[in-house]
Design an enzyme around this catalytic site. Structure first.
Site, PDB file in Angstrom:
ATOM      1  N   ARG A 288       0.820  -1.209   0.000  1.00 24.96           N
ATOM      2  CA  ARG A 288       0.000   0.000   0.000  1.00 24.96           C
ATOM      3  C   ARG A 288       0.858   1.265   0.000  1.00 24.96           C
ATOM      4  O   ARG A 288       0.667   2.165  -0.810  1.00 24.96           O
ATOM      5  CB  ARG A 288      -0.918   0.016   1.233  1.00 24.96           C
ATOM      6  CG  ARG A 288      -1.884  -1.136   1.324  1.00 24.96           C
ATOM      7  CD  ARG A 288      -2.985  -1.078   0.282  1.00 24.96           C
ATOM      8  NE  ARG A 288      -3.814   0.108   0.432  1.00 24.96           N
ATOM      9  CZ  ARG A 288      -4.382   0.756  -0.576  1.00 24.96           C
ATOM     10  NH1 ARG A 288      -4.177   0.356  -1.821  1.00 24.96           N
ATOM     11  NH2 ARG A 288      -5.139   1.805  -0.365  1.00 24.96           N
TER      12      ARG A 288
ATOM     13  N   THR B 274       9.746   2.805   6.354  1.00 22.27           N
ATOM     14  CA  THR B 274       8.415   3.389   6.489  1.00 22.27           C
ATOM     15  C   THR B 274       7.639   2.703   7.617  1.00 22.27           C
ATOM     16  O   THR B 274       6.509   2.253   7.446  1.00 22.27           O
ATOM     17  CB  THR B 274       7.633   3.297   5.170  1.00 22.27           C
ATOM     18  OG1 THR B 274       7.419   1.917   4.856  1.00 22.27           O
ATOM     19  CG2 THR B 274       8.370   3.980   4.045  1.00 22.27           C
TER      20      THR B 274
ATOM     21  N   CYS C 192       2.490   6.155  10.880  1.00 20.86           N
ATOM     22  CA  CYS C 192       1.484   7.115  10.423  1.00 20.86           C
ATOM     23  C   CYS C 192       0.871   7.867  11.596  1.00 20.86           C
ATOM     24  O   CYS C 192       0.671   9.088  11.531  1.00 20.86           O
ATOM     25  CB  CYS C 192       0.402   6.404   9.612  1.00 20.86           C
ATOM     26  SG  CYS C 192      -0.426   5.047  10.482  1.00 20.86           S
ATOM     27  N   THR C 193       0.590   7.150  12.690  1.00 13.30           N
ATOM     28  CA  THR C 193      -0.031   7.790  13.848  1.00 13.30           C
ATOM     29  C   THR C 193       0.933   8.750  14.529  1.00 13.30           C
ATOM     30  O   THR C 193       0.548   9.855  14.924  1.00 13.30           O
ATOM     31  CB  THR C 193      -0.520   6.726  14.851  1.00 13.30           C
ATOM     32  OG1 THR C 193      -1.433   5.841  14.198  1.00 13.30           O
ATOM     33  CG2 THR C 193      -1.203   7.374  16.034  1.00 13.30           C
TER      34      THR C 193
ATOM     35  N   HIS D 175      -8.394   3.461  14.324  1.00 12.47           N
ATOM     36  CA  HIS D 175      -7.546   3.239  13.146  1.00 12.47           C
ATOM     37  C   HIS D 175      -8.214   2.301  12.152  1.00 12.47           C
ATOM     38  O   HIS D 175      -8.759   1.262  12.516  1.00 12.47           O
ATOM     39  CB  HIS D 175      -6.207   2.637  13.599  1.00 12.47           C
ATOM     40  CG  HIS D 175      -5.100   2.788  12.607  1.00 12.47           C
ATOM     41  ND1 HIS D 175      -5.085   2.132  11.404  1.00 12.47           N
ATOM     42  CD2 HIS D 175      -3.958   3.526  12.649  1.00 12.47           C
ATOM     43  CE1 HIS D 175      -3.983   2.455  10.739  1.00 12.47           C
ATOM     44  NE2 HIS D 175      -3.291   3.304  11.475  1.00 12.47           N
TER      45      HIS D 175
ATOM     46  N   ASN E 231      -3.490  -4.589   6.447  1.00  9.31           N
ATOM     47  CA  ASN E 231      -3.227  -5.915   5.888  1.00  9.31           C
ATOM     48  C   ASN E 231      -2.772  -6.915   6.935  1.00  9.31           C
ATOM     49  O   ASN E 231      -2.831  -8.127   6.721  1.00  9.31           O
ATOM     50  CB  ASN E 231      -2.149  -5.817   4.795  1.00  9.31           C
ATOM     51  CG  ASN E 231      -2.768  -5.773   3.405  1.00  9.31           C
ATOM     52  OD1 ASN E 231      -3.930  -6.089   3.230  1.00  9.31           O
ATOM     53  ND2 ASN E 231      -1.976  -5.360   2.439  1.00  9.31           N
TER      54      ASN E 231
ATOM     55  N   THR F 229      -0.858   0.152  20.510  1.00  7.80           N
ATOM     56  CA  THR F 229      -0.112   1.035  19.627  1.00  7.80           C
ATOM     57  C   THR F 229       1.054   1.622  20.402  1.00  7.80           C
ATOM     58  O   THR F 229       0.923   1.951  21.587  1.00  7.80           O
ATOM     59  CB  THR F 229      -0.984   2.176  19.069  1.00  7.80           C
ATOM     60  OG1 THR F 229      -0.168   3.046  18.284  1.00  7.80           O
ATOM     61  CG2 THR F 229      -1.620   2.994  20.178  1.00  7.80           C
ATOM     62  N   GLY F 230       2.184   1.720  19.754  1.00 10.68           N
ATOM     63  CA  GLY F 230       3.353   2.330  20.387  1.00 10.68           C
ATOM     64  C   GLY F 230       3.496   3.796  20.040  1.00 10.68           C
ATOM     65  O   GLY F 230       4.504   4.429  20.386  1.00 10.68           O
TER      66      GLY F 230
ATOM     67  N   ARG G 205      -8.973  -0.823  16.081  1.00 10.37           N
ATOM     68  CA  ARG G 205      -9.047  -1.009  14.634  1.00 10.37           C
ATOM     69  C   ARG G 205     -10.520  -1.140  14.252  1.00 10.37           C
ATOM     70  O   ARG G 205     -11.275  -1.898  14.881  1.00 10.37           O
ATOM     71  CB  ARG G 205      -8.279  -2.261  14.212  1.00 10.37           C
ATOM     72  CG  ARG G 205      -6.767  -2.198  14.489  1.00 10.37           C
ATOM     73  CD  ARG G 205      -6.052  -1.295  13.503  1.00 10.37           C
ATOM     74  NE  ARG G 205      -4.620  -1.249  13.756  1.00 10.37           N
ATOM     75  CZ  ARG G 205      -3.727  -2.069  13.222  1.00 10.37           C
ATOM     76  NH1 ARG G 205      -4.129  -3.038  12.406  1.00 10.37           N
ATOM     77  NH2 ARG G 205      -2.438  -1.936  13.488  1.00 10.37           N
TER      78      ARG G 205
END
Length: 481
Positions: free
Chosen positions: A140, A261, A292-293, A319, A323, A350-351, A373
């Protein structure tokens, strides 16, 4: 409604449409030929259609209380297109508004005004060498990075996508890779032409020749045999996240630097562009663009801490599924993630809250975080529950963040909306790292709750691109500053 009013209304629309039609090719030409990215009060005009240009002008009134007509910004843009300019981000809306409304510019003609405002870039020629870029992985994020690199095609483009490295190589692989780049269920069709070159095992996209390389390990590739040298490798597989693993990219012939990434581990620098990109040194060969977060929340948290002080807080991210989850119930090594992503809200860890301190150390140990999620394919929401050092109000915080989105050094990272109707799908394709939803802001004395949207795919990919540019030594000014 009388006939005269209808004619005036239609005439006004047609005038705006005609100016927008004249603007569109100049916006593209400035980008392709001079690497000048144009915006209108923060709204990027790259790839904008006629209606986008008109709507961007209409939003100026929301920020200034005054209209900015297309016939007022057109002569500024026309004059810009005739100048020799070094690469830069230029806000046409702010330039045009200041020219027509700022008293200190009265008496100046457009050429004199632009000579004053663009003093650092007028007459300058960019001599920076072209930088080869390789995408290692084509999921993605990899495909969105490919789109962002390909849209930069032009004679002054300094970042060239030279290759994509993937596993496999079965029959029909190239066609499938091309099809996934050509069509996207979330982000829409690719803006251009893509063809497959079977003889050379490559893709051709908008004038870009992109070699497709099959490999099982980063250090097994010899890029030099494809004419690639000193490449920046963007690893979007997430398979290797520490210095030893990412270092395998640097063992390959023809590479110079690598960027991950995903959050880096160990002593790998996690860079959130706009917050700590100044930590990127010329000698750095391995970097992470964080998550991203982390990219979405850190810029907002930084400016709030600098203005109001953050004592502590909790970050809850709602979120979109990824995948990593299962479409239907199946085994998964992580708790709950084995349950169907398309049917359930799934609480997971989430970290990102802890990772904020890697880019902005002042918040070390002050934040907790968790994630839910949800069954949407893209765009996420971070809820920032903060205890501040001083009392404030909803209006004060919103006014401050609106100002930051328009006039601060983080204007490319923080966006702002006052819409009462905005929902997640409206934010698909957002180029900023985050969008503050001002209508949802809650403040009570020293306690504040903010809702921050982010396109966890495209917005994050834009942040990755900014880090890639910085690694390549391509740093462009924003005008007006």
């Amino acid at each position: 409604m009388n006939q005269q009013f209808e004619q005036e209304l239609m005439g006004s629309w047609q005038e705006r449409q005609e100016y927008a039609e004249m603007m569109q090719p100049l916006l593209g030409k400035l980008y392709r030929d001079k690497a000048v990215e144009v915006s209108i009060f923060g709204r990027p005009m790259l790839g904008a259609n006629i209606v986008d240009i008109i709507k961007a002008h209409r939003t100026v009134r929301l920020h200034t209380g005054e209209k900015l007509r297309l016939r007022e910004s057109w002569p500024i843009l026309e004059a810009l297109s005739k100048l020799t300019l070094a690469p830069a981000h230029i806000d046409l809306g702010k330039l045009a508004y200041a020219y027509h409304h700022d008293q200190q510019n009265q008496g100046l003609d457009i050429d004199q005004y632009l000579a004053k405002e663009l003093a650092g870039i007028v007459g300058e020629v960019d001599t920076h060498p072209v930088q080869d870029v390789v995408l290692y992985g084509f999921g993605r994020i990899g495909r969105l990075l490919a789109r962002l690199l390909i849209e930069r095609q032009g004679k002054n483009n300094k970042l060239r996508l030279r290759a994509i490295v993937v596993r496999g190589g079965k029959d029909g692989d190239l066609e499938k890779r091309a099809s996934l780049l050509r069509r996207d269920s979330v982000h829409g069709p690719f803006n251009g032409s893509i063809t497959v070159d079977h003889e050379r095992n490559a893709l051709k996209a908008n004038g870009s020749y992109i070699q497709v390389i099959y490999a099982d390990s980063p250090d097994s590739v010899d890029y030099t045999q494809y004419g690639i040298k000193d490449a920046i490798v963007v690893d979007n597989t997430g398979m290797w996240r520490d210095r030893d693993g990412l270092g395998m990219h640097l063992k390959a012939k023809g590479t110079k630097k690598a960027i991950l990434t995903a959050p880096g581990k160990g002593d790998v620098k996690n860079i959130v562009f706009g917050v700590n990109h100044q930590d990127i040194l010329p000698e750095d060969t391995i970097l992470s663009a964080a998550s991203c977060t982390t990219n979405a929340i850190t810029p907002v948290l930084k400016v709030l801490d600098e203005k109001f002080g953050i004592e502590n807080g909790h970050v809850e991210t709602v979120h979109s599924f990824t995948n990593d989850q299962n479409l239907i119930d199946n085994f998964h090594k992580a708790d709950r993630r084995g349950r169907s992503a398309s049917l359930n809200m799934v609480i997971t860890e989430t970290g990102a809250a802890q990772a904020v301190s890697k880019a902005y150390p002042k918040l070390h140990g002050k934040l907790t975080g968790n994630a839910i999620r949800v069954p949407t394919p893209n765009v996420s929401l971070a809820i920032l529950n903060l205890n501040l050092a001083k009392s404030t109000s909803r209006d004060e915080i919103n006014d401050f963040l609106r100002n930051q989105s328009l006039f601060s050094k983080l204007q490319h990272q923080i966006d702002f909306t006052s819409s009462k109707e905005i929902v997640s799908t409206d934010l698909v394709g957002t180029r900023s790292a985050s969008v503050v939803d001002s209508q949802a802001t809650i403040v009570a004395d020293k306690r504040a709750t903010l809702y921050v949207w982010y396109d966890n795919e495209f917005g994050y990919s834009c942040q990755v691109m900014r880090v890639v540019q910085a690694m390549a030594g391509l740093t462009y000014p924003t005008i007006p500053a």
